[in-house]
Design an enzyme around this catalytic site. Structure first.
Site, mmCIF file in Angstrom:
data_model
loop_
_atom_site.group_PDB
_atom_site.id
_atom_site.type_symbol
_atom_site.label_atom_id
_atom_site.label_comp_id
_atom_site.label_asym_id
_atom_site.label_seq_id
_atom_site.Cartn_x
_atom_site.Cartn_y
_atom_site.Cartn_z
ATOM 1 N N TYR A 69 -7.233 2.151 9.482
ATOM 2 C CA TYR A 69 -7.284 3.043 8.021
ATOM 3 C C TYR A 69 -7.172 3.580 7.184
ATOM 4 O O TYR A 69 -7.123 4.076 6.925
ATOM 5 C CB TYR A 69 -5.485 1.720 7.647
ATOM 6 C CG TYR A 69 -4.547 1.582 8.960
ATOM 7 C CD1 TYR A 69 -3.866 1.435 9.619
ATOM 8 C CD2 TYR A 69 -5.028 -0.132 9.488
ATOM 9 C CE1 TYR A 69 -3.105 1.829 10.639
ATOM 10 C CE2 TYR A 69 -4.358 -0.274 10.803
ATOM 11 C CZ TYR A 69 -3.242 0.439 11.309
ATOM 12 O OH TYR A 69 -2.714 -0.140 11.962
ATOM 13 N N GLU A 98 5.415 10.120 3.907
ATOM 14 C CA GLU A 98 4.508 8.751 3.833
ATOM 15 C C GLU A 98 4.450 8.966 2.155
ATOM 16 O O GLU A 98 4.335 10.205 1.337
ATOM 17 C CB GLU A 98 3.251 8.920 3.813
ATOM 18 C CG GLU A 98 1.972 8.053 4.409
ATOM 19 C CD GLU A 98 2.909 6.706 4.428
ATOM 20 O OE1 GLU A 98 4.176 5.936 4.122
ATOM 21 O OE2 GLU A 98 2.615 6.223 5.912
ATOM 22 N N ASP A 155 0.271 -0.888 0.541
ATOM 23 C CA ASP A 155 -0.090 0.183 -0.095
ATOM 24 C C ASP A 155 0.407 1.134 -0.257
ATOM 25 O O ASP A 155 0.237 1.993 -0.902
ATOM 26 C CB ASP A 155 -0.847 0.368 1.412
ATOM 27 C CG ASP A 155 -1.754 1.254 1.504
ATOM 28 O OD1 ASP A 155 -2.539 1.778 0.295
ATOM 29 O OD2 ASP A 155 -1.612 1.666 2.478
ATOM 30 N N ASP A 166 4.371 0.445 4.189
ATOM 31 C CA ASP A 166 4.092 -0.273 4.499
ATOM 32 C C ASP A 166 4.000 -1.918 3.921
ATOM 33 O O ASP A 166 4.313 -1.875 2.806
ATOM 34 C CB ASP A 166 3.210 -0.630 5.703
ATOM 35 C CG ASP A 166 1.860 -0.190 4.785
ATOM 36 O OD1 ASP A 166 1.680 -0.066 3.831
ATOM 37 O OD2 ASP A 166 0.778 0.121 5.506
#
Length: 710
Positions: free
Chosen positions: A227, A439, A80, A83
């Site tokens: 999430y 991120e 994703d 991770d």
């Protein structure tokens, strides 16, 4: 239906009079280079037994047992973000947005040499979705537990926990949103692939129809732990409806769009009652819906909504002082990147230059025209993020045996990854732990790829991609660093880190040791009794072992201890060891070969050489010998039938390698004896019989292969 198709043809004809490129000043950036790099990001996030069989050679097979808990092969797909979970909504939405980008700008992909890469990525998405839909009323859409996965920091190739098949859509537990997005991606794959492989394209289209009907029949939102919690599923079903309409021409799909609009209460007051101006992302595809409806449908409301949305982003949404449109504080850059794609698609069909200008302003900011003068696309330009929040690119392994830290310099450049970027004040923090800024993710790059395809089309004349170093395979680095922990008249205690930087791809290495050389000349003239010397490992997370003193050159009184690692190790392996002599003779380290350069702080020392299976692979020994750089890293002379990758164990990794070899996905095995080990019946040929034996062995149907170990 004729009316709609006629209008569509008129619109498509108008495209021919819309300017397809822009004559402008010298472009600020090489948009084509950024475009090519943005695609490369997906190869870094590739999951499955074929990871690394693309341009990113620091990736390798991973998570090759996904789906085993439900008796299925659910390998494949994409990690994703930074991770390793395969979450449903972001994966399905990203696939459909990327496929839409290719559909709208396929000419640019082809012209700039990116079509093969992009189609390979789209096919990997679709192959995975079809695996996840083994029967009409069951669609698996999450593999891996986010809570557990996020506790691990290390390369995906080294992750060993049992990954649960976490969520599956059924009539009792629907997932209309993931079904709609996946159906859109598969229908688009039909459109993008039918001229290349019609049989595969038609297979994708049938899966798209079935998944869509499943999502329409059994209504409800998917899940995503804490999430990815969706708002509703109606936009995803509309998205699937539109692309099935484009793929098939069947009016029922367009009729369903109108019905779903009524359910969402859009236009029920007779005007533009829709004021939600979010943009294309993991939980929102209405932007794409209205942009496509504006050119596919003769309902003026849809065009009105689309243009109001475009105007909101161009003129009414707040900006940072530097000019980036600010929709949300998490992943600031991904939203204007996706919106830029949307506006460029609209420009393609209408020639509305306001859309082009908007996209250029936002993409230029992302590529470096901002107060920080920083590119928020990793690896693009001279100043870009060095610490994107991404485990595979980091290459560091926290916890035993390596005990590295994610804050150490990253081992790889995550080319093309769009980070969250600067905040409302144009501030950016290049910190791996500040993941609101650093991120990366599948849906971050999905809109970016489309936007950069459009920018390449309209501003990239004459531009081509630049080289991307550090994606090819690199040889393993071996070395030791050491320092004095304690030194006395009785002996010495040393802290030592042995490094085996294996990055192409990451893997645990067996058979490693290092040697510490000692000169016992102070005992010359005496009958040296080696049994009176004490050697000991005080601490080692990896379970290091130490030998007694061994002779190297008796005539010169040179001896050594060997510190060996019986378990495979990765990257950095720490050991504290000691050598002592408790008789009345004082210990003197000053003449010891490996002592030279030792201080109270760590230093890399050549005179503590590293060995693999007893063959020197780094450093220098007391005779001045160094490893021959042309000699390949030694492997044990013994091999075992079935152990294709040479890790000492026969498991599903070996099975996957044989399968990939037979399918032509790999031409040869990397392990020196891989081809011999893969010939499990020992007849000199690797074929389906070996594959069958391997499967029976793993299922416990046979206890051994028809030949003995060599």
């Amino acid at each position: 239906m004729k009316k709609l198709i006629g209008l569509t043809l008129i619109v498509l004809c108008l495209v021919t009079i819309i300017p397809q490129s822009v004559i402008a000043d010298e472009p600020k950036f090489n948009y084509v280079d950024a475009f090519a790099k943005s695609i490369l990001f997906y190869e870094a996030n590739w999951c499955g037994p074929d990871a690394g069989n693309n341009r990113i050679k620091w990736r390798g097979p991973c998570h090759i047992e996904d789906g085993k808990d439900v008796g299925l092969d659910l390998t494949g797909g994409f990690h994703d973000c930074g991770d390793h979970v395969k979450f449903g909504l972001p994966q399905c939405a990203s696939a459909s947005t990327l496929a839409w980008a290719y559909y709208e700008f396929s000419d640019v992909f082809i012209e700039k040499g990116q079509d093969e890469y992009m189609l390979n990525i789209l096919k990997h998405f679709c192959d995975y979705f079809m695996k996840c839909y083994p029967e009409k009323n069951k669609f698996y859409y999450q593999v891996g537990d986010g809570d557990i996965d996020h506790q691990y920091w290390g390369p995906p190739e080294l992750q060993t926990y049992d990954r649960p098949t976490y969520y599956v859509a059924t009539p009792e537990n629907p997932g209309s949103d993931v079904a709609g997005d996946a159906a859109a991606a598969l229908a688009l794959m039909y459109l993008n692939y039918k001229d290349r492989d019609l049989a595969y394209a038609e297979k994708c289209l049938q899966y798209a129809k079935d998944l869509y009907e499943f999502g329409m029949t059994y209504r409800g939102n998917s899940k995503g732990q804490s999430y990815y919690l969706p708002r509703d599923y109606l936009d995803e079903l509309m998205w699937g409806s539109i692309w099935l309409y484009v793929a098939t021409g069947e009016q029922k799909y367009m009729d369903n769009v109108d019905k779903l609009m009524v359910e969402k209460r859009i236009g029920d007051s007779g005007g533009n009652s829709f004021n939600d101006n979010w943009t294309q992302c993991w939980d929102y595809v209405l932007t794409g819906v209205f942009i496509k409806l504006a050119v596919l449908s003769d309902n003026p409301l849809y065009k009105e909504i689309a243009e109001d949305h475009l105007d909101y982003w161009q003129n009414r949404l707040k900006s940072s002082p530097g000019g980036i449109r600010f929709l949300d504080s998490w992943g600031v850059c991904k939203y204007p990147a996706a919106e830029s794609m949307v506006q460029l698609v609209y420009y393609k069909y209408t020639g509305d230059k306001r859309c082009l200008d908007f996209a250029k302003s936002q993409i230029d900011y992302i590529l470096g025209d901002n107060p920080k003068k920083m590119s928020y696309v990793v690896g693009f330009g001279d100043n870009y993020p060095k610490f994107p929040h991404h485990r595979a690119a980091s290459g560091r392994l926290e916890g035993p045996p390596a005990d590295e830290t994610k804050n150490d310099p990253q081992r790889h450049i995550l080319y093309g990854a769009l980070v969250g970027g600067a905040d409302i004040n144009d501030e950016y923090f290049d910190d791996i732990d500040m993941y609101v800024y650093s991120e990366t993710g599948l849906d971050y790059n999905a809109g970016l790829v489309g936007a950069l395809a459009g920018m390449s089309k309209y501003f990239g004349q004459g531009q081509m991609p630049e080289p991307v170093p550090d994606i090819e395979a690199k040889p393993t680095e071996y070395y030791c660093e050491a320092k004095i922990y304690e030194e006395s008249s009785s002996g010495i205690t040393v802290d030592l880190n042995m490094y085996n930087i294996v990055t192409s791809p990451p893997q645990y290495e067996p058979g490693l040791s290092c040697r510490y050389f000692i000169d016992l000349s102070e005992y010359a003239g005496e009958n040296i009794d080696l049994s009176k010397f004490v050697t000991k490992v005080y601490y080692s997370p990896a379970g290091a072992e130490i030998s007694g003193l061994k002779p190297w050159d008796k005539d010169k009184n040179i001896y050594y201890v060997e510190i060996s690692f019986p378990n495979p190790v990765y990257a950095r392996t720490y050991v504290q060891f000691a050598v002592y002599y408790y008789e009345n003779k004082l210990w003197d380290s000053s003449n010891d070969f490996s002592y030279k350069g030792l201080t109270n702080t760590y230093k890399v020392l050549e005179n503590i050489p590293v060995y693999k299976y007893g063959v020197q692979v780094s450093g220098v020994d007391p005779s001045g010998n160094k490893p021959d750089d042309t000699t390949p890293t030694p492997e044990p002379t013994k091999y075992i039938y079935g152990d294709v990758n040479g890790d000492g164990d026969i498991n599903s990794v070996d099975y996957a390698l044989i399968k990939m070899y037979l399918l032509g996905m790999i031409k040869e095995f990397e392990y020196e004896y891989g081809s011999k080990a893969a010939d499990v019946d020992g007849n000199g040929v690797i074929n389906s019989i070996d594959y069958a034996y391997m499967k029976m062995y793993l299922l416990g149907m046979i206890k051994e292969f028809p030949v003995e170990e060599k």
